[in-house]
Design a protein around this motif. Structure first.
Motif, PDB file in Angstrom:
ATOM      1  N   MET A   1       1.021  -1.137   0.020  1.00  0.00           N
ATOM      2  CA  MET A   1      -0.029  -0.070  -0.039  1.00  0.00           C
ATOM      3  C   MET A   1       0.917   1.308   0.164  1.00  0.00           C
ATOM      4  SD  MET A   1      -2.832   1.208   2.812  1.00  0.00           S
ATOM      5  CE  MET A   1      -4.029  -0.325   2.693  1.00  0.00           C
ATOM      6  N   PRO A   2       0.564   2.435  -0.931  1.00  0.00           N
ATOM      7  CA  PRO A   2       1.541   3.409  -0.857  1.00  0.00           C
ATOM      8  C   PRO A   2       1.206   4.381   0.394  1.00  0.00           C
ATOM      9  CG  PRO A   2       0.084   3.337  -2.961  1.00  0.00           C
ATOM     10  CD  PRO A   2      -0.497   2.325  -1.926  1.00  0.00           C
ATOM     11  N   PRO A   3       2.553   5.058   0.782  1.00  0.00           N
ATOM     12  CA  PRO A   3       2.602   5.484   2.056  1.00  0.00           C
ATOM     13  C   PRO A   3       1.110   6.650   2.353  1.00  0.00           C
ATOM     14  CG  PRO A   3       4.553   5.724   1.319  1.00  0.00           C
ATOM     15  CD  PRO A   3       3.707   5.153   0.089  1.00  0.00           C
ATOM     16  N   MET A   4       0.695   7.268   1.184  1.00  0.00           N
ATOM     17  CA  MET A   4      -0.156   8.273   1.480  1.00  0.00           C
ATOM     18  C   MET A   4      -1.440   7.305   1.908  1.00  0.00           C
ATOM     19  SD  MET A   4       0.794  11.242   1.344  1.00  0.00           S
ATOM     20  CE  MET A   4      -1.136  12.218   0.961  1.00  0.00           C
ATOM     21  N   LEU A   5      -1.918   6.245   0.982  1.00  0.00           N
ATOM     22  CA  LEU A   5      -2.973   5.356   1.320  1.00  0.00           C
ATOM     23  C   LEU A   5      -3.050   4.894   2.821  1.00  0.00           C
ATOM     24  CD1 LEU A   5      -3.543   3.772  -1.992  1.00  0.00           C
ATOM     25  CD2 LEU A   5      -4.817   5.668  -0.918  1.00  0.00           C
ATOM     26  N   ARG A   6      -1.758   4.489   3.194  1.00  0.00           N
ATOM     27  CA  ARG A   6      -1.253   3.601   4.602  1.00  0.00           C
ATOM     28  C   ARG A   6      -1.802   4.754   5.622  1.00  0.00           C
ATOM     29  NH1 ARG A   6       2.814   1.406   3.143  1.00  0.00           N
ATOM     30  NH2 ARG A   6       4.367   2.829   4.031  1.00  0.00           N
ATOM     31  N   ARG A   7      -1.317   5.959   5.427  1.00  0.00           N
ATOM     32  CA  ARG A   7      -1.743   7.050   6.479  1.00  0.00           C
ATOM     33  C   ARG A   7      -3.228   7.459   6.511  1.00  0.00           C
ATOM     34  NH1 ARG A   7       3.354   9.400   4.802  1.00  0.00           N
ATOM     35  NH2 ARG A   7       2.195  10.791   3.360  1.00  0.00           N
ATOM     36  N   ALA A   8      -3.734   7.460   5.302  1.00  0.00           N
ATOM     37  CA  ALA A   8      -5.373   7.471   5.260  1.00  0.00           C
ATOM     38  C   ALA A   8      -5.884   6.386   5.815  1.00  0.00           C
ATOM     39  CB  ALA A   8      -5.828   7.836   3.884  1.00  0.00           C
ATOM     40  N   ALA A   9      -5.510   5.234   5.518  1.00  0.00           N
ATOM     41  CA  ALA A   9      -6.219   4.119   6.263  1.00  0.00           C
ATOM     42  C   ALA A   9      -5.983   4.159   7.871  1.00  0.00           C
ATOM     43  CB  ALA A   9      -5.710   2.909   5.663  1.00  0.00           C
ATOM     44  N   ALA A  10      -4.686   4.611   8.144  1.00  0.00           N
ATOM     45  CA  ALA A  10      -4.570   4.782   9.776  1.00  0.00           C
ATOM     46  C   ALA A  10      -5.414   5.611  10.312  1.00  0.00           C
ATOM     47  CB  ALA A  10      -3.078   5.037   9.920  1.00  0.00           C
ATOM     48  N   LEU A  11      -5.570   6.842   9.557  1.00  0.00           N
ATOM     49  CA  LEU A  11      -6.636   7.877  10.295  1.00  0.00           C
ATOM     50  C   LEU A  11      -8.034   7.418  10.250  1.00  0.00           C
ATOM     51  CD1 LEU A  11      -5.085  11.192   8.640  1.00  0.00           C
ATOM     52  CD2 LEU A  11      -4.687  10.546  10.654  1.00  0.00           C
ATOM     53  N   LEU A  12      -8.293   6.711   9.208  1.00  0.00           N
ATOM     54  CA  LEU A  12      -9.549   6.314   9.060  1.00  0.00           C
ATOM     55  C   LEU A  12     -10.052   5.100  10.242  1.00  0.00           C
ATOM     56  CD1 LEU A  12     -12.536   6.076   7.542  1.00  0.00           C
ATOM     57  CD2 LEU A  12     -11.413   4.599   6.214  1.00  0.00           C
ATOM     58  N   PHE A  13      -9.161   4.438  10.433  1.00  0.00           N
ATOM     59  CA  PHE A  13      -9.192   3.353  11.456  1.00  0.00           C
ATOM     60  C   PHE A  13      -9.300   3.944  12.931  1.00  0.00           C
ATOM     61  CE2 PHE A  13      -7.217   0.629  14.878  1.00  0.00           C
ATOM     62  CZ  PHE A  13      -7.780  -0.496  14.411  1.00  0.00           C
ATOM     63  N   ALA A  14      -8.309   5.069  13.321  1.00  0.00           N
ATOM     64  CA  ALA A  14      -8.407   5.535  14.572  1.00  0.00           C
ATOM     65  C   ALA A  14      -9.952   6.168  14.791  1.00  0.00           C
ATOM     66  CB  ALA A  14      -7.390   6.533  14.457  1.00  0.00           C
ATOM     67  N   ALA A 376      -6.186  12.067  15.703  1.00  0.00           N
ATOM     68  CA  ALA A 376      -6.582  10.887  15.196  1.00  0.00           C
ATOM     69  C   ALA A 376      -5.359  10.237  14.711  1.00  0.00           C
ATOM     70  CB  ALA A 376      -7.550  11.022  13.941  1.00  0.00           C
ATOM     71  N   GLN A 377      -4.512  11.134  14.207  1.00  0.00           N
ATOM     72  CA  GLN A 377      -3.217  10.533  13.536  1.00  0.00           C
ATOM     73  C   GLN A 377      -2.320  10.180  14.580  1.00  0.00           C
ATOM     74  OE1 GLN A 377      -1.051  13.575  11.652  1.00  0.00           O
ATOM     75  NE2 GLN A 377       1.104  12.562  11.500  1.00  0.00           N
ATOM     76  N   VAL A 378      -2.084  10.593  16.028  1.00  0.00           N
ATOM     77  CA  VAL A 378      -1.236  10.169  16.883  1.00  0.00           C
ATOM     78  C   VAL A 378      -1.897   8.752  17.516  1.00  0.00           C
ATOM     79  CG1 VAL A 378      -0.525  10.593  19.338  1.00  0.00           C
ATOM     80  CG2 VAL A 378      -0.522  12.430  17.661  1.00  0.00           C
ATOM     81  N   ILE A 379      -3.396   8.735  17.748  1.00  0.00           N
ATOM     82  CA  ILE A 379      -3.867   7.354  18.365  1.00  0.00           C
ATOM     83  C   ILE A 379      -3.687   6.363  17.305  1.00  0.00           C
ATOM     84  CG2 ILE A 379      -6.098   6.700  18.915  1.00  0.00           C
ATOM     85  CD1 ILE A 379      -6.840   9.278  20.012  1.00  0.00           C
ATOM     86  N   ALA A 380      -3.814   6.729  16.001  1.00  0.00           N
ATOM     87  CA  ALA A 380      -3.685   5.813  15.042  1.00  0.00           C
ATOM     88  C   ALA A 380      -2.268   5.009  14.990  1.00  0.00           C
ATOM     89  CB  ALA A 380      -3.773   6.090  13.528  1.00  0.00           C
ATOM     90  N   GLY A 381      -1.300   5.978  15.265  1.00  0.00           N
ATOM     91  CA  GLY A 381      -0.069   5.205  15.429  1.00  0.00           C
ATOM     92  C   GLY A 381       0.255   4.477  16.585  1.00  0.00           C
ATOM     93  N   LEU A 382      -0.555   5.001  17.739  1.00  0.00           N
ATOM     94  CA  LEU A 382      -0.302   4.004  18.709  1.00  0.00           C
ATOM     95  C   LEU A 382      -0.984   2.819  18.715  1.00  0.00           C
ATOM     96  CD1 LEU A 382      -1.114   6.718  21.519  1.00  0.00           C
ATOM     97  CD2 LEU A 382       1.307   5.818  21.175  1.00  0.00           C
ATOM     98  N   VAL A 383      -2.330   2.756  18.131  1.00  0.00           N
ATOM     99  CA  VAL A 383      -3.126   1.608  18.055  1.00  0.00           C
ATOM    100  C   VAL A 383      -2.269   0.560  16.825  1.00  0.00           C
ATOM    101  CG1 VAL A 383      -4.999   0.474  16.809  1.00  0.00           C
ATOM    102  CG2 VAL A 383      -5.286   2.624  18.088  1.00  0.00           C
ATOM    103  N   TYR A 384      -1.692   0.944  15.961  1.00  0.00           N
ATOM    104  CA  TYR A 384      -0.875   0.035  15.099  1.00  0.00           C
ATOM    105  C   TYR A 384       0.410  -0.349  15.960  1.00  0.00           C
ATOM    106  CZ  TYR A 384      -3.589   0.298  10.997  1.00  0.00           C
ATOM    107  OH  TYR A 384      -4.778   0.325  10.056  1.00  0.00           O
ATOM    108  N   GLU A 385       1.024   0.570  16.471  1.00  0.00           N
ATOM    109  CA  GLU A 385       2.452   0.386  17.283  1.00  0.00           C
ATOM    110  C   GLU A 385       2.069  -1.052  18.211  1.00  0.00           C
ATOM    111  OE1 GLU A 385       4.032   2.988  20.415  1.00  0.00           O
ATOM    112  OE2 GLU A 385       5.441   3.417  18.568  1.00  0.00           O
ATOM    113  N   ARG A 386       0.751  -0.770  19.072  1.00  0.00           N
ATOM    114  CA  ARG A 386       0.387  -1.971  20.062  1.00  0.00           C
ATOM    115  C   ARG A 386       0.074  -3.150  19.486  1.00  0.00           C
ATOM    116  NH1 ARG A 386      -0.499   2.237  24.220  1.00  0.00           N
ATOM    117  NH2 ARG A 386       1.233   3.115  23.945  1.00  0.00           N
TER     118      ARG A 386
END
Length: 450
Positions: A1-14, A376-386
């Motif tokens: 998945m391209p980085p921009m789409l991955r970031r968008a997916a992370a934000l949506l997930f959060a 949302a960006q910070v929380i998405a990062g934490l969720v994926y990290e965990r």
């Protein structure tokens, strides 16, 4: 998945799933103590038959004193050089043959050792770790060889790397009162005169079961970990350990400045503000606000520094902001940037531009929409990290070893959700002041004819 789409997916997930993360049952986590004072924390994660075992010691470079820097890091190296049962390197060979991953790390606040392996091999990790806790040999000939390895590591990672050398000198200035001014690897002069007797004394002082936390995350239960821990670690006797006060800073040290001429092609700037951490601030909301400010300034393509200073004003070619909320003592909020030399911009202009960004935060609270995006960006990062069992264990061990609780790991999403735009503004006004400021201008070396 391209980085921009991955970031968008992370934000949506959060955004979509944060209520589920905070409302769902927390992963089963258990804590208990052995009779010798060893604290054990077990977090169940049954998705795969894998387990991570980490042993954390409450000792790091902030515990060291002038003239004896680098001891914690040097001891980490020597922990692989033989114990009562095994010779140098044998424990690592055993783990390799089992297909396990192992390593260790030292910081200002802790030293930790870890193994990632199949769940049915956990007993091997415990046996090896308990053996070197109880009976490290520290042979003089191994130390004589290893200290040269450490000095070469310092040359490669710091002395011959201008950005690292600059930050080391900058950090020493930015922490005038606490042990955080000491580099984790130690000063070279101290490495030159370090003795094996000093290292043996450091081991005896700090490597005791009652000064350690064993963290196990993965496909295990509390009962089986307790049984193994009591068998392998239980016989090790507790010892008195030195007292260690938190590394606190002066409330307002005053403005400090440093100019460095190093072997670099382009100039750069560093700014830092002395701040509290979650361990030293009575109002944790301010600390979580600082975490979000770092992301607001430097949280990707749409953050303020790249958007306004890099692409907008074309003042810098790069800029960054970061903040460590989880220090044992007081912390720093750091900004760095490199001027746009093609546009003829100077370090003085860059410094003024960074101040302008901070003044914006102090004068005007961010819009709710901007804060929600950053949150949302910070929380998405934490969720994926965990999602990683290793990262879960590392977060638990770090929290416990700096004097906080592993429970913060399961509470911080709600804490970040509670931060308001006004909290952002208040944290900026509290901490971004001249009386807390350190500045370093890093310049290319001057030639002889200059």
């Amino acid at each position: 998945m391209p980085p921009m789409l991955r970031r968008a997916a992370a934000l949506l997930f959060a955004v979509l799933y944060l209520p589920l993360v905070t409302a769902a049952d927390i992963q089963p986590t258990h804590e208990f103590f052995l009779d010798n004072g060893l604290k054990v924390i077990v977090r169940e994660d049954h998705r795969a038959p894998v387990v991570v075992s980490q042993l954390w010691y409450k000792v790091g470079s902030s515990y060291e004193t002038p003239g004896q820097t680098g001891l914690s890091h040097a001891l980490e190296h020597m922990m692989f050089k033989g114990s009562r049962k095994l010779g140098a390197g044998e424990a690592s060979r055993i783990l390799r043959e089992l297909g396990a991953e192992e390593n260790a790390f030292t910081s200002d606040d802790y030293t930790a050792y870890y193994q990632v392996l199949a769940r049915d091999r956990l007993a091997v990790a415990f046996e090896l770790e308990a053996d070197r806790l109880a009976s490290l040999k520290l042979p003089a000939d191994e130390f004589a060889r290893e200290i040269e390895v450490i000095k070469e590591e310092r040359r490669l990672r710091t002395d011959d790397k201008p950005s690292s050398l600059a930050y080391e000198r900058f950090k020493a200035m930015a922490y005038p009162a606490s042990g955080y001014h000491t580099p984790t690897i130690g000063w070279m002069d101290d490495l030159d005169r370090m003795t094996i007797e000093e290292l043996r004394a450091w081991y005896q002082a700090w490597y005791a079961p009652n000064n350690a936390t064993l963290v196990v995350v993965g496909d295990v239960t509390a009962e089986e970990v307790r049984s193994l821990a009591e068998h392998y670690f239980g016989p090790i006797e507790k010892r008195a350990v030195p007292s260690a006060k938190r590394p606190l800073e002066l409330d307002e040290p005053g403005e400090r400045r440093l100019t460095l001429h190093l072997n670099t092609q382009v100039p750069s700037l560093m700014m830092a503000f002395n701040t509290a951490s979650l361990a030293t601030e009575t109002d944790p909301r301010q600390i979580h606000a600082l975490r979000l400010i770092a992301a607001l300034l430097d949280g990707g393509y749409s953050a303020r520094l790249p958007q306004q200073l890099e692409r907008g004003e074309e003042l810098v070619t790069s800029a960054a902001a970061w903040y460590n909320a989880y220090a044992r003592g007081d912390s720093l909020f750091v900004l760095s940037a490199a001027p746009n030399m093609q546009k003829g911009r100077t370090l003085e202009e860059v410094e003024a531009g960074l101040w302008g960004q901070l003044e914006q935060l102090k004068q005007t609270a961010p819009a709710a929409e901007e804060l929600e995006r950053v949150r949302a960006q910070v929380i998405a990062g934490l969720v994926y990290e965990r999602d990683s069992i290793t990262q879960q264990a590392t977060t638990i061990g770090m929290l416990e070893t700096v004097g906080l609780s592993w429970r913060l790991m399961d509470e911080e999403l709600a804490a970040l959700e509670a931060v308001t735009p006004e909290d952002i503004q208040q944290a900026a006004r509290t901490y971004f002041t001249r009386s807390r400021l350190s500045v370093a201008h890093v310049l290319p070396e001057e030639s002889g004819d200059e």
